[in-house]
Design a protein around this motif. Structure first.
Motif, PDB file in Angstrom:
ATOM      1  N   THR A  93       0.751  -1.206   0.042  1.00 40.31           N
ATOM      2  CA  THR A  93      -0.008   0.027  -0.013  1.00 40.31           C
ATOM      3  C   THR A  93       0.775   1.353  -0.048  1.00 40.31           C
ATOM      4  OG1 THR A  93      -0.130  -0.128   2.395  1.00 40.31           O
ATOM      5  CG2 THR A  93      -2.029  -1.203   0.979  1.00 40.31           C
ATOM      6  N   PHE A 103       4.810  -0.519   3.459  1.00 38.30           N
ATOM      7  CA  PHE A 103       3.789  -1.181   4.367  1.00 38.30           C
ATOM      8  C   PHE A 103       2.856  -2.128   3.272  1.00 38.30           C
ATOM      9  CE2 PHE A 103       4.651   2.377   7.158  1.00 38.30           C
ATOM     10  CZ  PHE A 103       4.808   1.773   8.225  1.00 38.30           C
ATOM     11  N   THR A 105      -0.657  -4.786   3.136  1.00 35.53           N
ATOM     12  CA  THR A 105      -1.955  -4.918   3.910  1.00 35.53           C
ATOM     13  C   THR A 105      -2.247  -6.117   3.448  1.00 35.53           C
ATOM     14  OG1 THR A 105      -2.809  -2.727   3.531  1.00 35.53           O
ATOM     15  CG2 THR A 105      -4.099  -4.375   3.958  1.00 35.53           C
ATOM     16  N   GLU A 111      -4.383  -6.279   8.112  1.00 40.32           N
ATOM     17  CA  GLU A 111      -3.630  -5.639   8.994  1.00 40.32           C
ATOM     18  C   GLU A 111      -2.290  -5.057   8.127  1.00 40.32           C
ATOM     19  OE1 GLU A 111      -0.932  -7.077  13.201  1.00 40.32           O
ATOM     20  OE2 GLU A 111      -1.588  -8.524  11.581  1.00 40.32           O
ATOM     21  N   SER A 112      -1.821  -3.806   8.560  1.00 40.27           N
ATOM     22  CA  SER A 112      -0.844  -3.053   7.845  1.00 40.27           C
ATOM     23  C   SER A 112       0.563  -3.668   8.557  1.00 40.27           C
ATOM     24  CB  SER A 112      -1.037  -1.623   7.961  1.00 40.27           C
ATOM     25  OG  SER A 112       0.026  -0.980   7.455  1.00 40.27           O
ATOM     26  N   ILE A 113       1.013  -4.272   7.659  1.00 36.46           N
ATOM     27  CA  ILE A 113       2.567  -4.679   8.054  1.00 36.46           C
ATOM     28  C   ILE A 113       3.746  -4.291   7.722  1.00 36.46           C
ATOM     29  CG2 ILE A 113       3.752  -7.073   8.088  1.00 36.46           C
ATOM     30  CD1 ILE A 113       1.124  -8.367   7.952  1.00 36.46           C
ATOM     31  N   PHE A 114       4.612  -3.815   8.372  1.00 40.50           N
ATOM     32  CA  PHE A 114       5.853  -3.034   8.065  1.00 40.50           C
ATOM     33  C   PHE A 114       6.810  -4.157   7.289  1.00 40.50           C
ATOM     34  CE2 PHE A 114      10.424  -1.720   8.617  1.00 40.50           C
ATOM     35  CZ  PHE A 114      10.501  -0.404   8.540  1.00 40.50           C
ATOM     36  N   HIS A 116      11.032  -3.710   5.191  1.00 43.50           N
ATOM     37  CA  HIS A 116      12.030  -3.131   4.898  1.00 43.50           C
ATOM     38  C   HIS A 116      12.534  -3.523   3.634  1.00 43.50           C
ATOM     39  CE1 HIS A 116      16.149  -1.749   5.282  1.00 43.50           C
ATOM     40  NE2 HIS A 116      15.836  -0.897   5.926  1.00 43.50           N
ATOM     41  N   GLU A 126       3.971   0.217  -5.564  1.00 47.21           N
ATOM     42  CA  GLU A 126       2.785   0.418  -4.799  1.00 47.21           C
ATOM     43  C   GLU A 126       1.510  -0.437  -5.640  1.00 47.21           C
ATOM     44  OE1 GLU A 126       1.304   4.146  -3.741  1.00 47.21           O
ATOM     45  OE2 GLU A 126       3.320   4.551  -2.263  1.00 47.21           O
ATOM     46  N   VAL A 142       6.621  -7.710  11.256  1.00 46.05           N
ATOM     47  CA  VAL A 142       7.238  -7.210   9.961  1.00 46.05           C
ATOM     48  C   VAL A 142       7.436  -8.399   8.792  1.00 46.05           C
ATOM     49  CG1 VAL A 142       9.030  -5.637  11.370  1.00 46.05           C
ATOM     50  CG2 VAL A 142       9.576  -8.163  10.944  1.00 46.05           C
TER      51      VAL A 142
END
Length: 151
Positions: A93, A103, A105, A111-114, A116, A126, A142
């Motif tokens: 997203t 992030f 989804t 749920e929004s998940i980080f 790296h 995106e 994460v």
């Protein structure tokens, strides 16, 4: 015959000063006469209603809700609740290559998940569909082993 040294403005200022003094004395006298000595304890109490607003009357006891402190959680949910080994699918997203993070989804839990940039195996953009695992991070879940989704 000598002229008076008082000018119009001096007299006007003096009149205003006297008026202020009289107003101040009147207010003080009014406060003394309206002073409510010996208030009862009930008159001094303030109550909080069911919405958290101050009220003069106690809240209705029928609307009272009981909470147990064991049921309250004031923290990030523990990672034990999230299965770690499952391969999940989601959509990117947000992603910022300059800062190196974004992030995802999750399609199942929304749920929004980080994520790296070091966990990516391709150039992500995106709205890309991805597959990933969930790992434990210092501030929450994460995404790890992030790959492009192949249906």
């Amino acid at each position: 015959m000598a002229k008076s040294q008082d000018t119009f403005t001096k007299r006007e200022r003096e009149r205003q000063r006297l008026k202020k003094q009289m107003d101040k004395k009147d207010k003080m006298l009014e406060r003394k006469t309206n002073k409510e000595k010996g208030k009862s304890l009930e008159d001094m109490l303030a109550y909080v209603d069911e919405n958290g607003n101050l009220a003069d009357k106690p809240a209705d006891p029928r609307k009272k809700q009981v909470f147990r402190k064991e049921d309250m959680m004031i923290a990030i949910p523990k990672m034990e609740d999230i299965p770690v080994d499952l391969l999940r699918t989601g959509t990117i997203t947000f992603f910022n290559y300059d800062k190196g993070f974004g992030f995802i989804t999750d399609h199942v839990s929304q749920e929004s998940i980080f994520v790296h940039t070091s966990e990516l195996t391709f150039n992500a953009r995106e709205n890309d569909k991805v597959q990933f695992n969930i790992g434990k991070g210092p501030k929450g879940p994460v995404a790890t082993n992030v790959e492009a989704f192949k249906p």
